[in-house]
Motif scaffolding. Sequence first.
Motif, mmCIF file in Angstrom:
data_model
loop_
_atom_site.group_PDB
_atom_site.id
_atom_site.type_symbol
_atom_site.label_atom_id
_atom_site.label_comp_id
_atom_site.label_asym_id
_atom_site.label_seq_id
_atom_site.Cartn_x
_atom_site.Cartn_y
_atom_site.Cartn_z
ATOM 1 N N PRO A 113 0.832 -1.214 0.000
ATOM 2 C CA PRO A 113 0.000 0.000 0.000
ATOM 3 C C PRO A 113 0.866 1.264 0.000
ATOM 4 O O PRO A 113 1.876 1.327 0.701
ATOM 5 C CB PRO A 113 -0.804 -0.129 1.299
ATOM 6 N N GLY A 114 0.474 2.212 -0.828
ATOM 7 C CA GLY A 114 1.209 3.472 -0.924
ATOM 8 C C GLY A 114 2.318 3.460 -1.959
ATOM 9 O O GLY A 114 2.912 4.495 -2.245
ATOM 10 N N SER A 115 2.582 2.302 -2.537
ATOM 11 C CA SER A 115 3.633 2.245 -3.554
ATOM 12 C C SER A 115 3.074 2.652 -4.914
ATOM 13 O O SER A 115 1.869 2.751 -5.101
ATOM 14 C CB SER A 115 4.241 0.845 -3.628
ATOM 15 N N VAL A 116 3.978 2.901 -5.835
ATOM 16 C CA VAL A 116 3.612 3.172 -7.228
ATOM 17 C C VAL A 116 4.082 1.967 -8.027
ATOM 18 O O VAL A 116 5.195 1.478 -7.842
ATOM 19 C CB VAL A 116 4.283 4.461 -7.744
ATOM 20 N N ILE A 117 3.230 1.483 -8.907
ATOM 21 C CA ILE A 117 3.554 0.332 -9.742
ATOM 22 C C ILE A 117 3.808 0.824 -11.163
ATOM 23 O O ILE A 117 3.011 1.593 -11.712
ATOM 24 C CB ILE A 117 2.385 -0.683 -9.781
ATOM 25 N N VAL A 118 4.904 0.379 -11.758
ATOM 26 C CA VAL A 118 5.174 0.645 -13.169
ATOM 27 C C VAL A 118 4.909 -0.656 -13.914
ATOM 28 O O VAL A 118 5.582 -1.662 -13.677
ATOM 29 C CB VAL A 118 6.623 1.122 -13.402
ATOM 30 N N ASP A 119 3.904 -0.639 -14.785
ATOM 31 C CA ASP A 119 3.547 -1.804 -15.582
ATOM 32 C C ASP A 119 4.331 -1.757 -16.889
ATOM 33 O O ASP A 119 3.978 -1.035 -17.811
ATOM 34 C CB ASP A 119 2.046 -1.810 -15.846
ATOM 35 N N ALA A 120 5.411 -2.525 -16.941
ATOM 36 C CA ALA A 120 6.224 -2.643 -18.151
ATOM 37 C C ALA A 120 6.279 -4.109 -18.581
ATOM 38 O O ALA A 120 7.297 -4.592 -19.061
ATOM 39 C CB ALA A 120 7.626 -2.087 -17.894
ATOM 40 N N LEU A 121 5.169 -4.810 -18.372
ATOM 41 C CA LEU A 121 5.139 -6.238 -18.670
ATOM 42 C C LEU A 121 5.044 -6.511 -20.170
ATOM 43 O O LEU A 121 5.828 -7.265 -20.719
ATOM 44 C CB LEU A 121 3.982 -6.913 -17.934
ATOM 45 N N TYR A 122 4.051 -5.936 -20.811
ATOM 46 C CA TYR A 122 3.820 -6.214 -22.224
ATOM 47 C C TYR A 122 3.477 -4.928 -22.952
ATOM 48 O O TYR A 122 2.906 -4.005 -22.380
ATOM 49 C CB TYR A 122 2.639 -7.174 -22.410
ATOM 50 N N GLY A 123 3.772 -4.910 -24.243
ATOM 51 C CA GLY A 123 3.417 -3.762 -25.058
ATOM 52 C C GLY A 123 2.080 -3.958 -25.734
ATOM 53 O O GLY A 123 1.382 -4.952 -25.523
ATOM 54 N N ALA A 124 1.743 -3.020 -26.573
ATOM 55 C CA ALA A 124 0.451 -3.039 -27.267
ATOM 56 C C ALA A 124 0.340 -4.212 -28.228
ATOM 57 O O ALA A 124 -0.750 -4.585 -28.626
ATOM 58 C CB ALA A 124 0.249 -1.728 -28.019
ATOM 59 N N GLY A 125 1.457 -4.823 -28.597
ATOM 60 C CA GLY A 125 1.427 -5.924 -29.543
ATOM 61 C C GLY A 125 1.065 -7.266 -28.940
ATOM 62 O O GLY A 125 1.006 -8.264 -29.656
ATOM 63 N N LEU A 126 0.793 -7.312 -27.640
ATOM 64 C CA LEU A 126 0.435 -8.576 -27.009
ATOM 65 C C LEU A 126 -0.824 -9.123 -27.672
ATOM 66 O O LEU A 126 -1.854 -8.461 -27.710
ATOM 67 C CB LEU A 126 0.204 -8.383 -25.513
ATOM 68 N N SER A 127 -0.722 -10.332 -28.190
ATOM 69 C CA SER A 127 -1.858 -10.902 -28.909
ATOM 70 C C SER A 127 -2.365 -12.189 -28.267
ATOM 71 O O SER A 127 -3.102 -12.933 -28.884
ATOM 72 C CB SER A 127 -1.459 -11.170 -30.366
ATOM 73 N N LYS A 128 -1.952 -12.434 -27.048
ATOM 74 C CA LYS A 128 -2.407 -13.626 -26.335
ATOM 75 C C LYS A 128 -2.852 -13.208 -24.945
ATOM 76 O O LYS A 128 -2.570 -12.092 -24.499
ATOM 77 C CB LYS A 128 -1.272 -14.650 -26.253
ATOM 78 N N PRO A 129 -3.544 -14.067 -24.253
ATOM 79 C CA PRO A 129 -3.946 -13.721 -22.883
ATOM 80 C C PRO A 129 -2.723 -13.528 -21.981
ATOM 81 O O PRO A 129 -1.638 -14.048 -22.266
ATOM 82 C CB PRO A 129 -4.756 -14.941 -22.426
ATOM 83 N N LEU A 130 -2.913 -12.790 -20.917
ATOM 84 C CA LEU A 130 -1.838 -12.618 -19.944
ATOM 85 C C LEU A 130 -1.441 -13.973 -19.376
ATOM 86 O O LEU A 130 -2.283 -14.854 -19.211
ATOM 87 C CB LEU A 130 -2.298 -11.727 -18.786
ATOM 88 N N SER A 131 -0.171 -14.105 -19.048
ATOM 89 C CA SER A 131 0.269 -15.327 -18.381
ATOM 90 C C SER A 131 -0.385 -15.383 -17.000
ATOM 91 O O SER A 131 -0.890 -14.377 -16.500
ATOM 92 C CB SER A 131 1.787 -15.318 -18.229
ATOM 93 N N SER A 132 -0.356 -16.530 -16.388
ATOM 94 C CA SER A 132 -0.962 -16.650 -15.057
ATOM 95 C C SER A 132 -0.270 -15.735 -14.049
ATOM 96 O O SER A 132 -0.926 -15.143 -13.194
ATOM 97 C CB SER A 132 -0.945 -18.099 -14.585
ATOM 98 N N MET A 133 1.070 -15.587 -14.163
ATOM 99 C CA MET A 133 1.787 -14.703 -13.233
ATOM 100 C C MET A 133 1.400 -13.245 -13.439
ATOM 101 O O MET A 133 1.203 -12.512 -12.481
ATOM 102 C CB MET A 133 3.299 -14.861 -13.399
ATOM 103 N N ALA A 134 1.318 -12.819 -14.698
ATOM 104 C CA ALA A 134 0.955 -11.432 -14.987
ATOM 105 C C ALA A 134 -0.489 -11.162 -14.585
ATOM 106 O O ALA A 134 -0.796 -10.100 -14.039
ATOM 107 C CB ALA A 134 1.172 -11.115 -16.463
#
Length: 174
Positions: A113-134
Amino acid sequence: MPYEILTPKEMAQADSLAMKRGPFDGYGLMCNAGAAIAALILERFPGAARVDVLCGPGNNGGDGYVVARLLARAGIDVSVWAEGTPRAGGDAARAASDCPIVPQPLAEFSPVPGSVIVDALYGAGLSKPLSSMAARAARLVAGQGVSVVAVDLPPGFREKAASRWGTPSRPRSP
């Protein structure tokens, strides 16, 4: 003024043209993107006690490694959580090797709580569902109500855009 989001193919073409015209190569563009994101975080979240950067194995993750390096240099408490290893010899691998923060497995990520998250997991080209971890990380972040800065489109945006604007590839602002 309406906004237009480039398709992954259009963005790849824009990057290619930018590199061809110079003065930056792919890594230079990545460093510029990371610097802009780091500056935005420092400006908009000056009191953030911690920043967690979630990195995928591609160039979006490479942007995240640059962000983490620059925020750490600015004195911010930064952790990097990685899903996969960047392809050897690519710009993302170079960004990861230049980052002094040892990445931890994304499977062990839990937002504070109170942290900032930077989502740099996947770009706009992702064409499959998120992995279970993501997908797990996305659910945890949503459940904590922490601030999120998406390097590219946040997971699920295309689906929401399709339902709101009618097409996932050319969404426009209302």
